[in-house]
Design an enzyme around this catalytic site. Structure first.
Site, PDB file in Angstrom:
ATOM      1  CG  HIS A   2       1.166  13.253  -0.132  1.00 36.94           C
ATOM      2  ND1 HIS A   2       0.262  12.811  -1.056  1.00 36.94           N
ATOM      3  CD2 HIS A   2       0.451  13.745   0.894  1.00 36.94           C
ATOM      4  CE1 HIS A   2      -0.959  13.046  -0.607  1.00 36.94           C
ATOM      5  NE2 HIS A   2      -0.866  13.603   0.578  1.00 36.94           N
ATOM      6  NE  ARG A   5      -1.020   4.875  -5.593  1.00 36.51           N
ATOM      7  CZ  ARG A   5      -1.253   3.610  -5.875  1.00 36.51           C
ATOM      8  NH1 ARG A   5      -0.340   2.884  -6.435  1.00 36.51           N
ATOM      9  NH2 ARG A   5      -2.411   3.080  -5.596  1.00 36.51           N
ATOM     10  CG  ASP A  33       0.826  12.893   4.307  1.00 37.65           C
ATOM     11  OD1 ASP A  33      -0.075  12.262   4.891  1.00 37.65           O
ATOM     12  OD2 ASP A  33       0.652  14.010   3.801  1.00 37.65           O
ATOM     13  N   GLY A  34       0.602   9.148   3.744  1.00 39.48           N
ATOM     14  CA  GLY A  34      -0.211   8.451   2.762  1.00 39.48           C
ATOM     15  C   GLY A  34      -0.331   6.977   3.087  1.00 39.48           C
ATOM     16  N   GLY A  35      -1.545   6.503   3.164  1.00 37.60           N
ATOM     17  CA  GLY A  35      -1.782   5.082   3.360  1.00 37.60           C
ATOM     18  C   GLY A  35      -1.833   4.624   4.800  1.00 37.60           C
ATOM     19  CB  ILE A  36      -0.973   6.080   8.043  1.00 40.91           C
ATOM     20  CG1 ILE A  36       0.478   6.176   7.593  1.00 40.91           C
ATOM     21  CG2 ILE A  36      -1.091   5.676   9.513  1.00 40.91           C
ATOM     22  CD1 ILE A  36       1.254   4.882   7.682  1.00 40.91           C
ATOM     23  NE  ARG A  37      -6.707   5.434   4.483  1.00 42.97           N
ATOM     24  CZ  ARG A  37      -5.824   6.288   4.003  1.00 42.97           C
ATOM     25  NH1 ARG A  37      -4.833   6.697   4.763  1.00 42.97           N
ATOM     26  NH2 ARG A  37      -5.916   6.767   2.792  1.00 42.97           N
ATOM     27  N   GLY A  56      -3.605  11.886   8.006  1.00 40.39           N
ATOM     28  CA  GLY A  56      -4.584  12.885   7.574  1.00 40.39           C
ATOM     29  C   GLY A  56      -5.985  12.330   7.425  1.00 40.39           C
ATOM     30  NE  ARG A  57      -7.963   9.695   2.201  1.00 40.06           N
ATOM     31  CZ  ARG A  57      -7.599   9.270   1.013  1.00 40.06           C
ATOM     32  NH1 ARG A  57      -7.854   8.035   0.647  1.00 40.06           N
ATOM     33  NH2 ARG A  57      -6.975  10.066   0.176  1.00 40.06           N
TER      34      ARG A  57
END
Length: 104
Positions: A2, A5, A33-37, A56-57
């Site tokens: 994830h 941070r 999981d994290g940073g996928i835009r 997610g975001r």
């Protein structure tokens, strides 16, 4: 893995991914999981060792803007961007994505 941070000095998820991939050596799947835009983020994560990415975001942004239609739109954008990245790197299947798509 994830991307949340809690310390300023820890590496970003995408930077930690190659080391994690090396350490687990295929024994367990890696879900990033994290940073996928963007769709290009997906191809980079797969190239660096992720077996899949979690998004997610962007879903939350789409949901907040336009509800279910917004989430659908976000998925369509990511899918188009990923397909374009695949084409621009000359890949016709996900199995063909490897480190060679990353310009180090």
């Amino acid at each position: 893995m994830h991307g949340g941070r809690n310390l300023d000095t820890v590496p970003a998820t995408i930077d930690a991914l190659p080391m994690i991939h090396e350490k687990v050596a295929g024994r367990v799947p890696i879900l990033m999981d994290g940073g996928i835009r963007r769709g290009t983020d997906v191809i980079k994560a797969l190239a660096l060792g992720a077996n899949a990415v979690l998004i997610g975001r962007p879903f939350l942004y789409g949901l907040g803007v336009a509800g279910q239609d917004g989430v659908t739109h976000v998925l369509q954008i990511l899918q188009r961007e990923f397909a374009m990245a695949m084409a621009l790197t000359g890949r016709t299947s996900i199995k063909e994505i490897d480190r060679s798509v990353i310009w180090d």
